[in-house]
Design a protein around this motif. Structure first.
Motif, PDB file in Angstrom:
ATOM      1  N   ALA A 108       0.826  -1.196   0.000  1.00 29.38           N
ATOM      2  CA  ALA A 108       0.000   0.000   0.000  1.00 29.38           C
ATOM      3  C   ALA A 108       0.855   1.239   0.000  1.00 29.38           C
ATOM      4  N   GLY A 109       0.418   2.237  -0.769  1.00 28.49           N
ATOM      5  CA  GLY A 109       1.110   3.513  -0.711  1.00 28.49           C
ATOM      6  C   GLY A 109       0.828   4.185   0.612  1.00 28.49           C
ATOM      7  N   LEU A 349      -7.257  -6.756   1.354  1.00 28.47           N
ATOM      8  CA  LEU A 349      -6.279  -6.086   2.203  1.00 28.47           C
ATOM      9  C   LEU A 349      -5.855  -4.740   1.636  1.00 28.47           C
ATOM     10  N   MET A 350      -5.662  -4.684   0.323  1.00 29.51           N
ATOM     11  CA  MET A 350      -5.212  -3.439  -0.289  1.00 29.51           C
ATOM     12  C   MET A 350      -6.267  -2.349  -0.169  1.00 29.51           C
ATOM     13  N   PHE A 351      -7.521  -2.736  -0.318  1.00 27.75           N
ATOM     14  CA  PHE A 351      -8.611  -1.766  -0.185  1.00 27.75           C
ATOM     15  C   PHE A 351      -8.649  -1.206   1.233  1.00 27.75           C
ATOM     16  N   ARG A 365      -7.180   8.500  14.261  1.00 22.92           N
ATOM     17  CA  ARG A 365      -6.327   7.441  14.794  1.00 22.92           C
ATOM     18  C   ARG A 365      -7.124   6.230  15.299  1.00 22.92           C
ATOM     19  N   GLU A 366      -8.190   6.493  16.040  1.00 22.22           N
ATOM     20  CA  GLU A 366      -8.971   5.394  16.613  1.00 22.22           C
ATOM     21  C   GLU A 366      -9.566   4.509  15.523  1.00 22.22           C
ATOM     22  N   LYS A 367     -10.100   5.135  14.483  1.00 16.43           N
ATOM     23  CA  LYS A 367     -10.663   4.365  13.370  1.00 16.43           C
ATOM     24  C   LYS A 367      -9.577   3.573  12.653  1.00 16.43           C
ATOM     25  N   ALA A 368      -8.401   4.193  12.503  1.00 17.34           N
ATOM     26  CA  ALA A 368      -7.296   3.517  11.827  1.00 17.34           C
ATOM     27  C   ALA A 368      -6.870   2.274  12.601  1.00 17.34           C
ATOM     28  N   GLU A 369      -6.731   2.413  13.921  1.00 18.18           N
ATOM     29  CA  GLU A 369      -6.276   1.277  14.725  1.00 18.18           C
ATOM     30  C   GLU A 369      -7.319   0.161  14.761  1.00 18.18           C
ATOM     31  N   THR A 370      -8.594   0.514  14.782  1.00 18.00           N
ATOM     32  CA  THR A 370      -9.651  -0.499  14.741  1.00 18.00           C
ATOM     33  C   THR A 370      -9.592  -1.277  13.437  1.00 18.00           C
ATOM     34  N   LEU A 371      -9.353  -0.570  12.332  1.00 19.34           N
ATOM     35  CA  LEU A 371      -9.277  -1.217  11.026  1.00 19.34           C
ATOM     36  C   LEU A 371      -8.040  -2.113  10.929  1.00 19.34           C
ATOM     37  N   LEU A 372      -6.910  -1.647  11.455  1.00 19.89           N
ATOM     38  CA  LEU A 372      -5.690  -2.452  11.423  1.00 19.89           C
ATOM     39  C   LEU A 372      -5.866  -3.734  12.224  1.00 19.89           C
ATOM     40  N   GLU A 373      -6.565  -3.636  13.348  1.00 19.48           N
ATOM     41  CA  GLU A 373      -6.835  -4.818  14.167  1.00 19.48           C
ATOM     42  C   GLU A 373      -7.688  -5.821  13.401  1.00 19.48           C
ATOM     43  N   SER A 374      -8.660  -5.296  12.652  1.00 20.01           N
ATOM     44  CA  SER A 374      -9.510  -6.159  11.836  1.00 20.01           C
ATOM     45  C   SER A 374      -8.710  -6.812  10.711  1.00 20.01           C
ATOM     46  N   MET A 375      -7.802  -6.059  10.097  1.00 18.48           N
ATOM     47  CA  MET A 375      -6.976  -6.604   9.012  1.00 18.48           C
ATOM     48  C   MET A 375      -6.047  -7.700   9.512  1.00 18.48           C
ATOM     49  N   GLU A 376      -5.579  -7.567  10.751  1.00 16.78           N
ATOM     50  CA  GLU A 376      -4.653  -8.559  11.310  1.00 16.78           C
ATOM     51  C   GLU A 376      -5.354  -9.873  11.600  1.00 16.78           C
ATOM     52  N   GLY A 377      -6.590  -9.826  12.068  1.00 18.42           N
ATOM     53  CA  GLY A 377      -7.322 -11.050  12.385  1.00 18.42           C
ATOM     54  C   GLY A 377      -6.918 -11.616  13.735  1.00 18.42           C
ATOM     55  N   ASN A 383      -2.247 -15.380   9.105  1.00 15.72           N
ATOM     56  CA  ASN A 383      -2.596 -14.296   8.177  1.00 15.72           C
ATOM     57  C   ASN A 383      -1.324 -13.568   7.741  1.00 15.72           C
ATOM     58  N   ARG A 384      -0.331 -14.334   7.352  1.00 12.72           N
ATOM     59  CA  ARG A 384       0.994 -13.799   7.041  1.00 12.72           C
ATOM     60  C   ARG A 384       0.955 -12.736   5.937  1.00 12.72           C
ATOM     61  N   ALA A 385       0.015 -12.862   5.012  1.00 18.22           N
ATOM     62  CA  ALA A 385      -0.057 -11.914   3.896  1.00 18.22           C
ATOM     63  C   ALA A 385      -0.288 -10.485   4.366  1.00 18.22           C
ATOM     64  N   ALA A 386      -0.870 -10.331   5.558  1.00 15.73           N
ATOM     65  CA  ALA A 386      -1.164  -8.987   6.066  1.00 15.73           C
ATOM     66  C   ALA A 386       0.061  -8.289   6.633  1.00 15.73           C
ATOM     67  N   CYS A 387       1.116  -9.048   6.937  1.00 16.18           N
ATOM     68  CA  CYS A 387       2.283  -8.473   7.618  1.00 16.18           C
ATOM     69  C   CYS A 387       2.910  -7.320   6.841  1.00 16.18           C
ATOM     70  N   LYS A 388       3.121  -7.505   5.540  1.00 16.37           N
ATOM     71  CA  LYS A 388       3.816  -6.490   4.747  1.00 16.37           C
ATOM     72  C   LYS A 388       3.015  -5.190   4.658  1.00 16.37           C
TER      73      LYS A 388
END
Length: 613
Positions: A108-109, A349-351, A365-377, A383-388
Motif C-alpha cells: 500500500a502507498g 487487504l489493499m482496499f 487514529r482510533e478508526k485507523a487502529e480499529t481497522l488495522l486490528e480487523s486486518m490482522e485477524g 494471516n501472514r499476507a497482512a504483515c507487509k
C-alpha cells in the motif's frame, strides 16, 4: 454508489512535448563535485576512463500526433544488462493501469499524496490476467527455468532478433504460454524495447497464430517505447478481424498513463463510435485519469456508468475511496464503502489499507487502529499476507511495539516484500540501525538485490537527513552494478534537497537521468520547484517549470501554483501569467486565481501571509 456524484466541469486538455538529451559524467564525479564543477567537468569533454563516452543516439525521440508532441520512451530499458535479479526481486508494476483485485499484490502507498493506482500492475498485453488465459497461467508457473527466457535476457541490446533466429535454427521452439512468461519478465524489468523487439520477431516469423491479445501487446509496447502516435499508426495496420475492444482499451490505458486528457477522451469516444461495449475497465481508466487531473469530473463518469448499467468493480471503489480520502472527505469516503458493501463486493487487504492510510493522514487514529486490528485477524501467523501491509501502517501511527511484534513473525523466514515493508517501517520510526540490519540480512540471504530494495534504505536516509550515508549507499549500488531507476533519482533528490543542496540535487537529477536513459518522476521535479519557490528563486523555478513542460508533465495545477509562489516570495510581478496558462489550456481553480491576482501588478494585493494560507 450513484448518490455520491458531484457536478463536473467542462473537458480540458493539455499538450505534451519532448526533449532530446545525451550522456553525462561518471557517478563518482557527480556525487563528489558541486553542481558547477560537474557542469564544467562534463562540458570540457573529459577523456578519463571515468567520464569518457562515445556519442550516443538521442535518448528521447519526437513523434507528432495532431499537433502534439508525444513522449518517447525508447531507452526506458537496458535490455543488454544482467541485473542479477531473481524473478521475485523484479521491480513491481509497469504503468499506472488497472489490475484486478486478485492480482493486486503490491504494498500500500503510504504518503498522503500517493494514489491507489500507483502500485497497480499493467494488465494490458499481459494475457495471464485474462479470464480465458487461466490454463496458460498454470503453464507460466512451470517455466521459471525457461531456456527461451535465458536466451532473451542474455541477448545484448539490439541483437535480440539475431539471437532468436539462431535459437530457432537450432531446433528450439516455444508456445504461447512461454512467450507470455518471457514478456511478463521483460515488463517487470521495464525492458520495454526488448519486449517490443521480441513481439515484432514473433509476429514477423509467423511461429504462432496471432490473436487480438498479441496485437494488443504490441500496441502497448509501441506506446511505451515510441509514444501514442506510433501506437495509433500501428493499430491501422492490424487486420480488421483483430482490431477489437482489447486493442483500443490498450491504447486508452496508455493515454491515461501518459495523463493525456484530450487523447484519452478521444479514444474513449472512438470506442463507442466503433460499437464496442462499454466495460468496467474503460470507465475505470477515466476515473483513474480524472482522479489525477480533474476530480470534479469523476461524477460525470459515475453518471455515465449508471446510465449504461456498467457495474463498478472493487478497483472502481478503491479509486473512489482514494479520491475522497485525498481531499479529506472522510464521511464521503465511508459512504463509498457502505455503497460497496450494499453491492456485495468484499474489500481486500489493499482496499482496507487505502482506507487506513486516509484515516491516518486525516487524524482519525482510533478508526485507523480499529481497522488495522480487523486486518490482522485473530492469528497473524496464519494471516501472514497482512504483515507487509501492517508494518508501515503501524509505523505511521508510531506503534513501535506493534511493528516489532509483527516483524518477529516474519524474521525467522523472511520474504522480500516483508523486508521492504520492515525497512520502511523502522525508518519511519527513526530506527535507522534496524532498517540497515534488515537490508544487510537481505544481502546475506539473497546475494543480489534489485534497485527497489536499495531505494527503500535510501529513502530512510533521505527522511532522516543522513546525506553521507545516502552517498555511500548510492556508490554501493554503482559498484554492485545495480540499475538506477526513477525511484532512485527521486530519493536522491529528496536526500540533497533536505540537506539544503538544491542545485546539486537538480544537477544529479539531470545528469543521472541522461546517464541511465530514464525519464524522472514528476515528484522529483516538484521537490526542486517547491524548494526554489520557497526561496523566491524565480530564475531556477522557471527553469524547472519549463523542464516539466518539455518532458511531458503538463496540465497539472500544482506546478503553476508553485511557480507563482516563487514570484510571491520574491515580491516580483508575474506579467502575463494568466495568458501563459490560457496558452497551455489550463484553467485556474480558486486558489490559483487568488495567486494570479496577488502577483498581478495591476491588482490590489492582500498580505503575503493571507495568500500563502
Amino acid at each position: 454508489m450513484w448518490a455520491l456524484r458531484r457536478a463536473g466541469n467542462p473537458l480540458r486538455f493539455h499538450t505534451q512535448k519532448a526533449v532530446s538529451a545525451r550522456g553525462c559524467a561518471s557517478l563518482e564525479v557527480l556525487l563528489t563535485a558541486d553542481a558547477k564543477n560537474v557542469e564544467e567537468h562534463h562540458e570540457a569533454d573529459c577523456q578519463k576512463a571515468c567520464c569518457y563516452h562515445k556519442p550516443k543516439p538521442p535518448a528521447f525521440q519526437l513523434s507528432f500526433s495532431s499537433g502534439q508532441f508525444a513522449w518517447s520512451r525508447g531507452f526506458s530499458s537496458q535490455p543488454g544488462e544482467n541485473s542479477g535479479d531473481k524473478d521475485d526481486e523484479l521491480e513491481d508494476g509497469f504503468s499506472d493501469l488497472e489490475v484486478p483485485p486478485e492480482a493486486g499484490k503490491n504494498d500500500a502507498g503510504l504518503t498522503s499524496e500517493d494514489s491507489s493506482d500507483e502500485d497497480a500492475a499493467d494488465e494490458i498485453g499481459l494475457p495471464d490476467v485474462d479470464a480465458d488465459a487461466k490454463p496458460e497461467k498454470e503453464y507460466i508457473k512451470r517455466t521459471s527455468g525457461s531456456i527461451f527466457l535465458k536466451t532473451v535476457l542474455e541477448a545484448p541490446r539490439h541483437q535480440l532478433t539475431s539471437a532468436l533466429e539462431k535459437w530457432a535454427k537450432d531446433g528450439n521452439a516455444f508456445d504461447r504460454g512461454e512467450l507470455y512468461y518471457v514478456l511478463l519478465n521483460l515488463r517487470k524489468r521495464k525492458w520495454y524495447s526488448k519486449a517490443l523487439e521480441l513481439v515484432e520477431w514473433v509476429q514477423k516469423s509467423q511461429l504462432l497464430e496471432l490473436v487480438e491479445r498479441d496485437y494488443a501487446a504490441r500496441v502497448d509496447l509501441t506506446a511505451k517505447v515510441y509514444g501514442l502516435h506510433k501506437a495509433e499508426r500501428y493499430i491501422e495496420k492490424i487486420p480488421a478481424s483483430h482490431r477489437g475492444e482489447v486493442v483500443y482499451r490498450t491504447l486508452l490505458a496508455n493515454c491515461v498513463a501518459a495523463a493525456n486528457v484530450k487523447k484519452s477522451e478521444e479514444v474513449f469516444n472512438r470506442m463507442k463510435d466503433l460499437g464496442f461495449p462499454r466495460t468496467t475497465f474503460s470507465f475505470n481508466q477515466l476515473l483513474l485519469l480524472y482522479k489525477r487531473m480533474d476530480k470534479k469530473k469523476i461524477a460525470d463518469v459515475l453518471t455515465m456508468m449508471e446510465k449504461e448499467d456498467v457495474k463498478p468493480s472493487l478497483f472502481t471503489y478503491r479509486l473512489l475511496v482514494d479520491a475522497k480520502g485525498l481531499v479529506g472527505d472522510i464521511e464521503a469516503m465511508e459512504k463509498v464503502v457502505e455503497s460497496m458493501e450494499k453491492d456485495g463486493i468484499e474489500p481486500d487487504l489493499m482496499f482496507n489499507a487505502t482506507i487506513a492510510k486516509h484515516y491516518i493522514f486525516n487524524g482519525q487514529r482510533e478508526k485507523a487502529e480499529t481497522l488495522l486490528e480487523s486486518m490482522e485477524g485473530d492469528d497473524i501467523q496464519k494471516n501472514r499476507a497482512a504483515c507487509k501491509i501492517l508494518l508501515p501502517l503501524h509505523a505511521f501511527l508510531g506503534n513501535s511495539d506493534d511493528v516489532e511484534r509483527i516483524w518477529k513473525v516474519c524474521e525467522d523466514n523472511t520474504r522480500l516484500d516483508e523486508c521492504l515493508s520492515a525497512i520502511e517501517a523502522f525508518g519511519k520510526l527513526g530506527d535507522v540501525e534496524k532498517a540497515e540490519k534488515v537490508f544487510e540480512d537481505m544481502l546475506v540471504k539473497w546475494k543480489t538485490l534489485s534497485s527497489k530494495f536499495y531505494n527503500s534504505l535510501l529513502k530512510v536516509y533521505a527522511d532522516q537527513n543522513l546525506l553521507d550515508k545516502g552517498k555511500e549507499l548510492v556508490k554501493r549500488m554503482d559498484e554492485n552494478h545495480v540499475k538506477f531507476g526513477t525511484s532512485t533519482l527521486d530519493a536522491l533528490v529528496k536526500l540533497y534537497v533536505d540537506a539544503g543542496e538544491v542545485e546539486k540535487a537538480e544537477s544529479l537529477l539531470h545528469k543521472l537521468s541522461l546517464k541511465n536513459y530514464i525519464k524522472p518522476n514528476y515528484s522529483s521535479y516538484m521537490k526542486l520547484l517547491d524548494s526554489y519557490s520557497k526561496k523566491g528563486d524565480i530564475h531556477n523555478s522557471e527553469k524547472v517549470f519549463n523542464k516539466l513542460r518539455q518532458i511531458g508533465y503538463t496540465g497539472r495545477i500544482r506546478m503553476y501554483q508553485l511557480l507563482l509562489h516563487s514570484y510571491l516570495h520574491a515580491k516580483a510581478p508575474a506579467y502575463g501569467f494568466k495568458e501563459r496558462m490560457k496558452a497551455d489550456n489550463i484553467f485556474p481553480n480558486s486558489a490559483l486565481a487568488t495567486l494570479i491576482a496577488a502577483t498581478d501588478p495591476f491588482v490590489k494585493k492582500k498580505s503575503i501571509s493571507d495568500l500563502l494560507d
